[in-house]
Write an enzyme that holds these catalytic residues in place. Structure first.
Site, PDB file in Angstrom:
ATOM      1  CB  CYS A 232      -0.905  -0.007   1.230  1.00 39.63           C
ATOM      2  SG  CYS A 232      -1.813   1.533   1.413  1.00 39.63           S
TER       3      CYS A 232
ATOM      4  CB  CYS B 186      -6.322   5.265  -4.928  1.00 35.66           C
ATOM      5  SG  CYS B 186      -5.733   3.771  -5.752  1.00 35.66           S
TER       6      CYS B 186
END
Lengths: 272, 272
Positions: free
Chosen positions: A78, A211
């Site tokens: 991530c 994101c």
């Protein structure tokens, strides 16, 4: 609290995480515990959880990011989370400022961490994928650019971010066969020279504040759209803040953005 | 962290709160701080915040609930929040088990706190209000019962809780003049004898996991619907758990439900 553990909460462009330092690699995290602590009402609340563990012996990196999704399942990497983990390591003296290697399930990642402020992470190669794809939203069909950042993206250029509507459900993508594993959809508005604003609908999640791979996809898609070749630097505004994406001549992306530790926590490890 | 304070996170039927013990009454809470810590992405995340302060001298209650909404504004009272505050006071030895008085902006509230488990709070008088009201949702109009619990409610009986649809926007209430300050709308399904399930759309908020005054409104509306007179005890299932509402012959409601402390926090008081 029967068995309590020390944890932290932090975020990068409002993509938020629980960090659990496990410096001796002794904490076994039950899926139900991760889901409960990430639950925004009956737990603390976060998009995901990062157990900070030592890397395996012989690894070039000293630390390993054990990333879990909001529902407790394992994930590879991530981009916003790894910056927050790097900020924690440097702020607590577990790592030095400057270059920092962190191992992940997607391999070793290279970060740059200053004493304070934004953190950079090398996100690897971003590439445009050939093929005609369309995205439908608000009864309007747009041509989209397919981008691969390790995960699949469809990038759509709009006049106004409001054109994407409320985004309460996934935009329709066609042909479906272009994305057998689903797709993250970005809506992009050009703000100025190498500056864009975006909204993102993440597959399986919904619209999110940010994101990381999406910002890289948007930078490359915009470069492609304007036929830019060679290195370029992009300012990408997401709902939760601003990210800088630097693309090199080979399409490798360096993502730079905020990483903030908000609170220290003591949590019951038996939380379910 | 420059000026850090100790806090707690807890919830009652998934209505969640940050608790800040301020036993010396010395903490001044900036609206921006409350909004930031209650923000679910850039803060810790909660529906509201409770500063636990000493009551004024001469007050029958020892403690005062200084309740703030998610956006930092002041509020009078919160039925789920006061149970969590009571659980904290008893668990930390600041109050004894049994009867506990807590002062609020809506006056002194009487609670009963056992050593562990559910907490009871006397919610005051609940009354049905005359007048025909209708609620429209999913293109279907339902007759509603107007209930006053200090705040306004419109209670609608449905065959299935799914009949209310996604509840992404406020159900339409008519006539609008019946609720000049807006209204909380409850959808209720009869599960059995004195047992119901409900969903609630809170004015200015949206659908929530639980609403304390809503459970009291639903208990009285169901009693009215079946023409029950005299005391009655109701099991009310909300999305976030189960509440028991006991109505006495005068319509006074005693609400009993869970109150859970989830985590201890240390937070930067300069968070914005």
């Amino acid at each position: 609290m029967s068995r309590s553990i020390r944890a932290f909460k932090g975020h990068g462009t409002e993509n938020d995480f629980i960090l659990i330092p496990d410096l001796d690699d002794t904490i076994s995290l039950a899926t139900e515990f991760v889901a409960a602590i990430c639950d925004r009402h009956r737990g603390v609340g976060a998009d995901g959880l990062i157990r900070i563990a030592p890397a395996e012996t012989g690894n070039a990196a000293e630390w390993f990011m054990d990333y879990r999704n909001h529902d407790g399942s394992l994930a590879e990497m991530c981009g916003n989370g790894i910056r927050v983990m790097a900020r924690y390591l440097v702020d607590t003296g577990l790592a030095s400022t400057g270059l920092l290697l962190i191992d992940t399930r997607d391999g070793i990642k290279e970060l740059t961490v200053p004493t304070s402020g934004d953190v950079s992470v090398a996100m690897g190669k971003v590439s445009a994928v050939l093929g005609d794809v369309n995205v439908s939203v608000q009864a309007h069909e747009y041509p989209a650019i397919k981008i691969d950042v390790g995960n699949p993206h469809a990038v759509v250029f709009v006049e106004s971010l409001a054109d994407a509507g409320a985004l309460l459900s996934a935009p329709e993508v066609s042909p479906l066969s272009a994305f057998p594993d689903g797709v993250n959809v970005e809506f992009v508005k050009i703000d100025g020279e190498r500056e864009v604003s975006m909204r993102v609908f993440e597959r399986g999640v919904g619209e999110t504040r940010s994101c990381g791979t999406g910002t890289c996809a948007v930078a490359l898609a915009t470069a492609e759209r304007f036929g830019l070749v060679g290195p370029s630097s992009w300012t990408v505004h997401v709902l939760g803040g601003t990210i800088t994406v630097d693309l090199d001549a080979s399409g490798n992306a360096l993502m730079t953005g905020p990483a903030v530790i908000v609170a220290e926590l003591v949590v019951d490890l038996d939380l379910r």
